[in-house]
Design a protein around this motif. Structure first.
Motif, mmCIF file in Angstrom:
data_model
loop_
_atom_site.group_PDB
_atom_site.id
_atom_site.type_symbol
_atom_site.label_atom_id
_atom_site.label_comp_id
_atom_site.label_asym_id
_atom_site.label_seq_id
_atom_site.Cartn_x
_atom_site.Cartn_y
_atom_site.Cartn_z
ATOM 1 N N GLU A 37 0.829 -1.211 0.000
ATOM 2 C CA GLU A 37 0.000 0.000 0.000
ATOM 3 C C GLU A 37 0.863 1.260 0.000
ATOM 4 O O GLU A 37 0.535 2.245 -0.672
ATOM 5 C CB GLU A 37 -0.932 -0.010 1.212
ATOM 6 N N ARG A 40 2.045 3.321 -3.237
ATOM 7 C CA ARG A 40 1.255 4.349 -3.934
ATOM 8 C C ARG A 40 1.983 5.692 -3.888
ATOM 9 O O ARG A 40 1.975 6.435 -4.864
ATOM 10 C CB ARG A 40 -0.123 4.512 -3.299
ATOM 11 N N SER A 41 2.593 5.986 -2.745
ATOM 12 C CA SER A 41 3.278 7.280 -2.604
ATOM 13 C C SER A 41 4.525 7.362 -3.485
ATOM 14 O O SER A 41 5.077 8.439 -3.669
ATOM 15 C CB SER A 41 3.643 7.546 -1.139
ATOM 16 N N SER A 45 0.583 2.049 -9.239
ATOM 17 C CA SER A 45 -0.810 2.226 -9.647
ATOM 18 C C SER A 45 -1.751 1.582 -8.640
ATOM 19 O O SER A 45 -1.409 0.599 -7.984
ATOM 20 C CB SER A 45 -1.040 1.613 -11.031
ATOM 21 N N SER A 46 -2.943 2.142 -8.564
ATOM 22 C CA SER A 46 -3.972 1.571 -7.684
ATOM 23 C C SER A 46 -4.299 0.147 -8.107
ATOM 24 O O SER A 46 -4.558 -0.720 -7.269
ATOM 25 C CB SER A 46 -5.240 2.420 -7.724
ATOM 26 N N VAL A 49 -1.572 -2.196 -6.704
ATOM 27 C CA VAL A 49 -1.728 -2.332 -5.253
ATOM 28 C C VAL A 49 -2.932 -3.221 -4.956
ATOM 29 O O VAL A 49 -2.853 -4.147 -4.130
ATOM 30 C CB VAL A 49 -1.861 -0.949 -4.575
#
Length: 185
Positions: A37, A40-41, A45-46, A49
């Motif tokens: 998770e 993401r930072s 990509s979502s 994840v």
């Protein structure tokens, strides 16, 4: 590898019969641990994840990743803490044994690429880090079941079983030998 594990445990002040925190060992070596998770930072990509944290969580546990001369570990935070600890210890095994990177984590068929000998070494070292053989032997002679070993060393019962297999055979042989000697007295 047994001596290496003992040295690493000792560097944290952890005795043979105590649970080791693999995250503390990562910190000791400057190996940062990131969750899927948290990627993401860094631009993950979502969809990627979501794949590892919801769709296909069993596919992947952790990886040691080279970034220049540094190493980081990415872990799947959807797994239970005991599995995460063993995954981190396994990846630390690769790090501590200074295994070379092939440069490819996934092949063209999208399956993981790994060297079986290096995986076996990392697995052995992770076992020695989390449940040293000397402690497993003592537990076997005391008759501890997998649940007790798992509780004391903060590992899964499956991990405890893996570490206890050989020591239990030794303890059973010793008990049989002792019983036979007593009958002969």
């Amino acid at each position: 590898m047994r001596e290496l594990a003992r040295d690493e445990r000792g560097s944290l002040g952890v005795g043979d019969y105590e649970a080791l925190d693999p995250y503390a060992l990562c910190e000791e070596h400057g190996v940062h641990v990131y969750t899927v998770e948290s990627l993401r930072s860094f631009g993950a990509s979502s969809r990627a994840v979501l794949h590892f944290t919801s769709v296909s969580t069993a596919t992947w546990s952790a990886a040691l990743v080279p970034i220049g001369s540094a190493r980081i570990i990415i872990e799947n935070e959807t797994h239970v803490p005991a599995r995460r600890r063993s995954s981190i210890a396994h990846e630390l095994g690769h790090f501590l044994l200074e295994h070379e990177f092939s440069g490819v984590l996934l092949g063209e068929d999208h399956k993981r690429q790994f060297d079986p000998a290096m995986e076996k070494q990392a697995t052995y070292l992770s076992g020695e880090l989390l449940v040293p053989e000397i402690a497993a032997r003592r537990a076997a002679y005391k008759g501890w079941d997998n649940e007790k070993v798992a509780q004391v060393f903060n590992v899964s019962t499956q991990f405890a079983q893996m570490q206890m297999k050989g020591p239990r055979v030794m303890a059973a042989r010793a008990a049989k030998k002792y019983a036979a000697a007593r009958v002969g007295d």
